[in-house]
Design a protein around this motif. Structure first.
Motif, mmCIF file in Angstrom:
data_model
loop_
_atom_site.group_PDB
_atom_site.id
_atom_site.type_symbol
_atom_site.label_atom_id
_atom_site.label_comp_id
_atom_site.label_asym_id
_atom_site.label_seq_id
_atom_site.Cartn_x
_atom_site.Cartn_y
_atom_site.Cartn_z
ATOM 1 N N GLY A 1 43.161 101.100 32.545
ATOM 2 C CA GLY A 1 42.168 101.925 31.882
ATOM 3 C C GLY A 1 41.091 101.150 31.150
ATOM 4 O O GLY A 1 39.938 101.575 31.083
ATOM 5 N N VAL A 2 41.438 99.984 30.605
ATOM 6 C CA VAL A 2 40.446 99.207 29.862
ATOM 7 C C VAL A 2 39.289 98.790 30.768
ATOM 8 O O VAL A 2 38.171 98.575 30.308
ATOM 9 C CB VAL A 2 41.106 97.989 29.174
ATOM 10 N N ASP B 1 44.644 105.612 34.926
ATOM 11 C CA ASP B 1 45.875 106.340 35.253
ATOM 12 C C ASP B 1 45.792 107.139 36.551
ATOM 13 O O ASP B 1 46.819 107.445 37.151
ATOM 14 C CB ASP B 1 46.249 107.282 34.106
ATOM 15 N N GLY B 2 44.595 107.478 36.993
ATOM 16 C CA GLY B 2 44.453 108.206 38.255
ATOM 17 C C GLY B 2 45.015 107.410 39.425
ATOM 18 O O GLY B 2 45.720 107.938 40.280
ATOM 19 N N GLY B 3 44.715 106.125 39.463
ATOM 20 C CA GLY B 3 45.244 105.260 40.525
ATOM 21 C C GLY B 3 46.737 105.056 40.383
ATOM 22 O O GLY B 3 47.482 105.061 41.364
ATOM 23 N N LEU B 4 47.192 104.914 39.157
ATOM 24 C CA LEU B 4 48.623 104.752 38.891
ATOM 25 C C LEU B 4 49.401 105.988 39.340
ATOM 26 O O LEU B 4 50.445 105.879 39.990
ATOM 27 C CB LEU B 4 48.854 104.503 37.408
ATOM 28 N N SER B 5 48.862 107.157 39.032
ATOM 29 C CA SER B 5 49.531 108.410 39.415
ATOM 30 C C SER B 5 49.657 108.539 40.920
ATOM 31 O O SER B 5 50.678 108.985 41.444
ATOM 32 C CB SER B 5 48.756 109.611 38.872
ATOM 33 N N LEU B 6 48.609 108.148 41.644
ATOM 34 C CA LEU B 6 48.668 108.221 43.104
ATOM 35 C C LEU B 6 49.747 107.284 43.638
ATOM 36 O O LEU B 6 50.496 107.640 44.547
ATOM 37 C CB LEU B 6 47.311 107.900 43.715
ATOM 38 N N GLY B 7 49.840 106.099 43.057
ATOM 39 C CA GLY B 7 50.874 105.155 43.472
ATOM 40 C C GLY B 7 52.275 105.688 43.213
ATOM 41 O O GLY B 7 53.168 105.566 44.050
ATOM 42 N N GLN B 8 52.457 106.315 42.060
ATOM 43 C CA GLN B 8 53.762 106.912 41.743
ATOM 44 C C GLN B 8 54.096 108.044 42.716
ATOM 45 O O GLN B 8 55.231 108.169 43.161
ATOM 46 C CB GLN B 8 53.762 107.433 40.310
ATOM 47 N N ALA B 9 53.105 108.840 43.056
ATOM 48 C CA ALA B 9 53.320 109.952 44.005
ATOM 49 C C ALA B 9 53.685 109.404 45.383
ATOM 50 O O ALA B 9 54.571 109.944 46.057
ATOM 51 C CB ALA B 9 52.083 110.821 44.080
#
Length: 92
Positions: free
Chosen positions: A46-47, A78-86
């Protein structure tokens, strides 16, 4: 310092404290990477939504010979992180 704000095309060092922060952060990344024989650095999180920080780190590390990876299709936060988790959850 061999890397200067003018080399990156910034206006007269946008702000000295911002420049020092970016330089210090980039120097820390360089030291950590070299101590582990790492030549490829991924900039994410995010930074890095802060364009001044992202561009400064990218240019500084690139100028020092690192292969710098940055997100192009997905956001760095977090958008990219969420996609990876999904994707991991779907693969299970």
């Amino acid at each position: 310092m061999s890397w200067t704000a003018s080399r990156v095309g910034w206006q007269t060092v946008i702000n000295c404290s911002a420049f020092r922060l970016i330089w210090t952060f980039g120097d820390g990344l360089k030291i950590a990477a070299l101590s582990r024989n790492i030549r490829k650095i991924a900039l994410s999180g995010g930074v890095l939504q802060n364009a001044t920080l992202a561009d400064g780190l990218f240019e500084q590390l690139k100028a020092q010979g690192f292969d710098v990876l940055v997100p192009k299709t997905l956001p760095a936060n977090d958008g990219g992180l969420s996609l990876g988790q999904a994707a991991i959850a779907a693969a299970r």
